[in-house]
Design a protein around this motif. Structure first.
Motif, PDB file in Angstrom:
ATOM      1  N   ASP A 181      50.775  39.464  44.720  1.00 19.03           N
ATOM      2  CA  ASP A 181      50.733  38.505  44.875  1.00 19.03           C
ATOM      3  C   ASP A 181      49.693  37.425  45.013  1.00 19.03           C
ATOM      4  O   ASP A 181      49.757  36.677  44.493  1.00 19.03           O
ATOM      5  N   GLU A 182      48.474  38.078  45.753  1.00 21.62           N
ATOM      6  CA  GLU A 182      47.451  37.025  46.443  1.00 21.62           C
ATOM      7  C   GLU A 182      47.018  37.092  44.768  1.00 21.62           C
ATOM      8  O   GLU A 182      45.432  36.088  44.514  1.00 21.62           O
ATOM      9  N   ILE A 183      46.801  37.342  44.180  1.00 30.86           N
ATOM     10  CA  ILE A 183      45.562  37.803  42.509  1.00 30.86           C
ATOM     11  C   ILE A 183      45.670  37.068  41.599  1.00 30.86           C
ATOM     12  O   ILE A 183      46.742  36.838  41.103  1.00 30.86           O
ATOM     13  N   VAL A 184      44.586  36.642  40.977  1.00 28.67           N
ATOM     14  CA  VAL A 184      44.936  35.373  39.747  1.00 28.67           C
ATOM     15  C   VAL A 184      43.891  35.785  39.260  1.00 28.67           C
ATOM     16  O   VAL A 184      42.518  36.089  39.897  1.00 28.67           O
ATOM     17  N   GLN A 194      45.835  31.919  47.477  1.00 31.20           N
ATOM     18  CA  GLN A 194      45.823  33.114  46.315  1.00 31.20           C
ATOM     19  C   GLN A 194      44.134  33.213  45.761  1.00 31.20           C
ATOM     20  O   GLN A 194      43.234  32.388  46.736  1.00 31.20           O
ATOM     21  N   ILE A 195      43.675  34.538  45.880  1.00 27.43           N
ATOM     22  CA  ILE A 195      42.495  34.562  45.115  1.00 27.43           C
ATOM     23  C   ILE A 195      42.182  34.967  43.806  1.00 27.43           C
ATOM     24  O   ILE A 195      43.028  36.028  43.385  1.00 27.43           O
ATOM     25  N   VAL A 196      40.578  35.096  43.438  1.00 30.27           N
ATOM     26  CA  VAL A 196      40.708  35.607  42.059  1.00 30.27           C
ATOM     27  C   VAL A 196      40.562  36.956  41.965  1.00 30.27           C
ATOM     28  O   VAL A 196      39.360  37.746  43.581  1.00 30.27           O
ATOM     29  N   SER A 197      40.785  37.620  41.068  1.00 24.71           N
ATOM     30  CA  SER A 197      40.733  38.364  41.386  1.00 24.71           C
ATOM     31  C   SER A 197      39.781  39.596  40.549  1.00 24.71           C
ATOM     32  O   SER A 197      38.954  39.282  39.505  1.00 24.71           O
ATOM     33  N   SER A 198      38.916  40.349  41.253  1.00 26.93           N
ATOM     34  CA  SER A 198      37.916  40.613  40.486  1.00 26.93           C
ATOM     35  C   SER A 198      38.173  42.722  40.023  1.00 26.93           C
ATOM     36  O   SER A 198      36.770  42.895  39.611  1.00 26.93           O
ATOM     37  N   ASN A 199      38.366  43.821  40.710  1.00 28.63           N
ATOM     38  CA  ASN A 199      39.089  44.331  40.001  1.00 28.63           C
ATOM     39  C   ASN A 199      39.077  44.535  38.631  1.00 28.63           C
ATOM     40  O   ASN A 199      38.743  45.901  38.344  1.00 28.63           O
ATOM     41  N   ALA A 200      39.771  43.990  37.989  1.00 29.67           N
ATOM     42  CA  ALA A 200      40.400  44.487  37.144  1.00 29.67           C
ATOM     43  C   ALA A 200      38.880  44.649  35.839  1.00 29.67           C
ATOM     44  O   ALA A 200      38.400  45.388  35.285  1.00 29.67           O
ATOM     45  N   THR A 243      44.672  49.062  41.082  1.00 27.77           N
ATOM     46  CA  THR A 243      43.536  49.111  42.193  1.00 27.77           C
ATOM     47  C   THR A 243      44.865  47.814  43.074  1.00 27.77           C
ATOM     48  O   THR A 243      45.764  47.335  42.975  1.00 27.77           O
ATOM     49  N   GLY A 244      45.059  48.503  44.421  1.00 31.83           N
ATOM     50  CA  GLY A 244      45.553  47.804  45.049  1.00 31.83           C
ATOM     51  C   GLY A 244      46.737  48.168  45.709  1.00 31.83           C
ATOM     52  O   GLY A 244      47.024  49.493  45.116  1.00 31.83           O
ATOM     53  N   GLY A 245      47.904  47.446  46.308  1.00 28.16           N
ATOM     54  CA  GLY A 245      49.128  48.524  46.685  1.00 28.16           C
ATOM     55  C   GLY A 245      49.201  49.533  46.399  1.00 28.16           C
ATOM     56  O   GLY A 245      50.452  50.308  46.716  1.00 28.16           O
ATOM     57  N   VAL A 246      48.062  50.401  47.292  1.00 29.17           N
ATOM     58  CA  VAL A 246      49.032  52.100  47.799  1.00 29.17           C
ATOM     59  C   VAL A 246      47.643  52.786  49.491  1.00 29.17           C
ATOM     60  O   VAL A 246      47.478  53.771  49.869  1.00 29.17           O
ATOM     61  N   HIS A 251      54.469  45.989  52.144  1.00 31.14           N
ATOM     62  CA  HIS A 251      53.747  45.693  50.273  1.00 31.14           C
ATOM     63  C   HIS A 251      53.005  46.167  49.454  1.00 31.14           C
ATOM     64  O   HIS A 251      52.986  45.537  47.657  1.00 31.14           O
ATOM     65  N   ASP A 252      52.754  47.666  49.682  1.00 33.23           N
ATOM     66  CA  ASP A 252      52.254  48.658  48.781  1.00 33.23           C
ATOM     67  C   ASP A 252      52.948  49.629  48.367  1.00 33.23           C
ATOM     68  O   ASP A 252      52.974  49.864  49.161  1.00 33.23           O
ATOM     69  N   LEU A 253      53.210  49.081  46.986  1.00 32.23           N
ATOM     70  CA  LEU A 253      54.697  49.670  46.451  1.00 32.23           C
ATOM     71  C   LEU A 253      54.230  51.028  45.721  1.00 32.23           C
ATOM     72  O   LEU A 253      55.501  51.495  45.393  1.00 32.23           O
ATOM     73  N   PRO A 292      41.781  52.445  45.903  1.00 30.33           N
ATOM     74  CA  PRO A 292      42.128  50.606  46.838  1.00 30.33           C
ATOM     75  C   PRO A 292      42.146  49.747  46.592  1.00 30.33           C
ATOM     76  O   PRO A 292      40.822  49.439  45.452  1.00 30.33           O
ATOM     77  N   GLY A 293      42.748  48.591  47.234  1.00 27.15           N
ATOM     78  CA  GLY A 293      42.367  46.784  46.593  1.00 27.15           C
ATOM     79  C   GLY A 293      41.139  46.573  46.862  1.00 27.15           C
ATOM     80  O   GLY A 293      40.811  44.980  46.110  1.00 27.15           O
ATOM     81  N   ASN A 294      40.610  47.056  47.851  1.00 28.84           N
ATOM     82  CA  ASN A 294      39.175  46.126  48.389  1.00 28.84           C
ATOM     83  C   ASN A 294      38.203  46.692  47.506  1.00 28.84           C
ATOM     84  O   ASN A 294      37.473  47.432  46.817  1.00 28.84           O
ATOM     85  N   PRO A 295      37.342  45.284  47.365  1.00 25.95           N
ATOM     86  CA  PRO A 295      36.303  45.786  46.009  1.00 25.95           C
ATOM     87  C   PRO A 295      35.494  46.589  46.053  1.00 25.95           C
ATOM     88  O   PRO A 295      35.276  47.115  45.128  1.00 25.95           O
ATOM     89  N   VAL A 296      34.474  46.295  47.399  1.00 19.85           N
ATOM     90  CA  VAL A 296      33.649  47.273  46.989  1.00 19.85           C
ATOM     91  C   VAL A 296      34.542  49.053  47.718  1.00 19.85           C
ATOM     92  O   VAL A 296      33.544  49.819  46.994  1.00 19.85           O
TER      93      VAL A 296
HETATM   94  P1  AMP Z   1      46.276  45.817  49.117  1.00 20.76           P
HETATM   95  O1  AMP Z   1      45.310  47.281  49.004  1.00 20.76           O
HETATM   96  O2  AMP Z   1      46.594  45.865  48.124  1.00 20.76           O
HETATM   97  O3  AMP Z   1      45.963  46.125  50.310  1.00 20.76           O
HETATM   98  O4  AMP Z   1      44.304  45.544  48.761  1.00 20.76           O
HETATM   99  C1  AMP Z   1      43.509  45.460  49.794  1.00 20.76           C
HETATM  100  C2  AMP Z   1      42.430  44.383  50.183  1.00 20.76           C
HETATM  101  O5  AMP Z   1      41.953  43.456  48.857  1.00 20.76           O
HETATM  102  C3  AMP Z   1      43.236  42.157  50.355  1.00 20.76           C
HETATM  103  O6  AMP Z   1      42.611  41.654  50.757  1.00 20.76           O
HETATM  104  C4  AMP Z   1      43.342  42.321  48.822  1.00 20.76           C
HETATM  105  O7  AMP Z   1      43.644  40.741  48.131  1.00 20.76           O
HETATM  106  C5  AMP Z   1      42.282  42.552  48.070  1.00 20.76           C
HETATM  107  N1  AMP Z   1      42.498  42.858  46.405  1.00 20.76           N
HETATM  108  C6  AMP Z   1      43.196  43.664  46.156  1.00 20.76           C
HETATM  109  N2  AMP Z   1      43.217  43.500  44.318  1.00 20.76           N
HETATM  110  C7  AMP Z   1      41.730  42.999  44.528  1.00 20.76           C
HETATM  111  C8  AMP Z   1      41.453  42.271  43.171  1.00 20.76           C
HETATM  112  N3  AMP Z   1      42.408  42.697  41.667  1.00 20.76           N
HETATM  113  N4  AMP Z   1      40.515  41.557  43.149  1.00 20.76           N
HETATM  114  C9  AMP Z   1      39.491  41.184  44.304  1.00 20.76           C
HETATM  115  N5  AMP Z   1      40.335  41.224  45.720  1.00 20.76           N
HETATM  116  C10 AMP Z   1      41.738  42.701  45.468  1.00 20.76           C
END
Ligand code: AMP
Ligand code: MG
Length: 404
Positions: A181-184, A194-200, A243-246, A251-253, A292-296
């Motif tokens: 939800d926080e990704i733009v 919200q934060i800017v998405s870098s992963n995609a 990426t993310g949500g796992v 909220h990890d769906l 995982p969602g964290n960019p690193v």
């Molecule tokens: P999650 O695995 O969904 O819990 O995400 C873990 C962390 O990664 C959270 O702090 C998210 O805000 C961040 N995150 C998830 N997707 C992205 C994305 N596309 N770009 C940047 N940060 C992200």
């Protein structure tokens, strides 16, 4: 939790090289050959001169100076139907066919021309500056093997082999879905929390750099219906990456929702840092990698898992490079039970050895040190404390968009 090695083996096991397609040699750089390639032409196809000069009979210039009569002029691309007899020579240029009767080239610099005559001042033994037919390769020689990633050097060779078309493996099409939800996306209107998405975009760039075709499926908010709907777009790709949500939060769906939609999970969670909640499975028959969602974490897991997966789909043989090592520039603490990948810089020590210095802060959200890293230091589970100067295994980030 399973080990990194087991996770990689289980991810790769069901993957197969993608089917072959025919492409123009002009479009084949970076692609992986799907078949052995044999030369359709001998190179050079006939004996040619390697220099600008005079085609002579070596015996005629055994004693110098020698005066020879010029009976022909043979530029590259032309031929001479006659024969060079005793006392004769042909003016010849680099790449021109050696005329019958001649068996050596005297370079222009060793001669003086006077009308139809040339005075040879330096002798030339038989074969001097002559490139014999087939010096490089012969028709039928297999010079490029299936599984070879084509560099510009290979493209030149294939072209010289008179192969205007090549069979290569299809490029893997990779569906990329970010969640949250926080990704733009960069540049889009952005809400207060919200934060800017870098992963995609990082993943798309990564896939491109590995020779794949990224397909940005979109960003799914943390809502089951939206996730279901957007994930369906991954059908038809060769690999589906989210990426993310796992992770383990409410909220990890990704796991729960997509499991109702045809996701078969092979495993989830790896004993590594960053990247513990990585998931591998098949979504509606498409191999799936839940990063995982964290960019690193996303990018480190891409290097460790996505890259080998793309290589296998692309038809490359499994990497058998020996483990690279470097000398620690600082001391390291004992490791816990997760395999650690420390972002680090490489530098030359005064004695010339490669020295590696991990960044002090290793937070998996921090992209600045990741971008500034030259490599990852591998710390196996339960690795003991190490003093500065110890050798450690490293993974360097591959450089360059394409192999040269
Ligand atoms: P999650 O695995 O969904 O819990 O995400 C873990 C962390 O990664 C959270 O702090 C998210 O805000 C961040 N995150 C998830 N997707 C992205 C994305 N596309 N770009 C940047 N940060 C992200
Ligand atoms: Mg999330």
């Amino acid at each position: 939790m399973i080990s990194v090695e087991e996770a990689l083996a289980r991810l790769l096991a069901p993957l197969e090289a993608l089917s072959a397609e025919q492409v123009s040699v002009a479009d084949a750089v970076g692609r992986v050959l799907a078949e052995d390639v044999a030369a359709r032409r001998t190179q050079p196809p006939f004996a040619v001169s390697a220099m600008d000069g005079y085609a002579v009979r070596a015996e005629d210039v055994a004693r110098v100076p020698a005066s020879l009569r010029i009976i022909a002029e043979i530029p590259a691309g032309a031929g001479f139907a006659g024969t060079i007899c005793t006392g004769e020579a042909a003016r010849i240029f680099t790449g021109a066919p050696l005329p019958a009767g001649a068996d050596a080239i005297v370079i222009q610099e060793d001669t003086e021309r006077d009308g139809d005559w040339v005075e040879v001042k330096e002798g030339a033994p038989k074969g001097r500056y002559v490139r014999r037919a087939g010096l490089d390769f012969a028709e039928g020689d297999v010079l490029l093997q299936a599984g070879c990633r084509l560099t510009p050097r290979h493209i030149g060779l294939a072209a010289a082999m008179n192969r205007p078309w090549l069979f290569v493996h299809r490029r893997p099409r990779v569906g990329i879905l970010s969640t949250g939800d926080e990704i733009v996306m960069p540049g889009d209107p952005i809400g207060p929390h919200q934060i800017v998405s870098s992963n995609a975009l990082a993943l798309a760039a990564f896939v491109t750099a590995c020779g794949g075709v990224p397909i940005l499926v979109g960003n799914a908010p943390d809502d089951p219906d939206a996730l279901r709907h957007i994930a369906a777009a991954a059908q038809g790709t060769d690999l589906f990456v989210t990426t993310g949500g796992v992770s383990v939060g409410e909220h990890d769906l990704v796991r729960d929702v997509l499991s109702e939609e045809g996701l078969a999970i092979d495993f989830w969670q790896i004993a590594m840092r960053p990247g513990k909640p990585l998931m591998v499975g098949r979504y509606r028959g498409v191999p799936m990698l839940g990063l995982p969602g964290n960019p690193v974490s996303t990018l480190v897991c891409s290097l460790l898992f996505l890259k080998p997966a793309l290589e296998k789909l692309s038809g490359l043989p499994e990497n058998s490079e020996p483990q690279a090592m470097a000398r620690l520039g600082v001391a390291l603490k004992q490791n816990d039970r997760r395999q650690d990948y420390l972002r680090a810089r490489l530098q030359r020590a005064p004695d010339g050895a490669l020295e590696v210095v991990p960044f002090e802060v290793q937070d998996s959200s921090m992209m600045r040190p990741l971008a500034a890293s030259d490599c990852l230091v591998i710390r196996p589970p339960h690795a003991p404390a190490l003093a500065a100067g110890s050798e450690v295994p490293i993974i360097t980030f591959p450089g360059g968009a394409l192999p040269l």
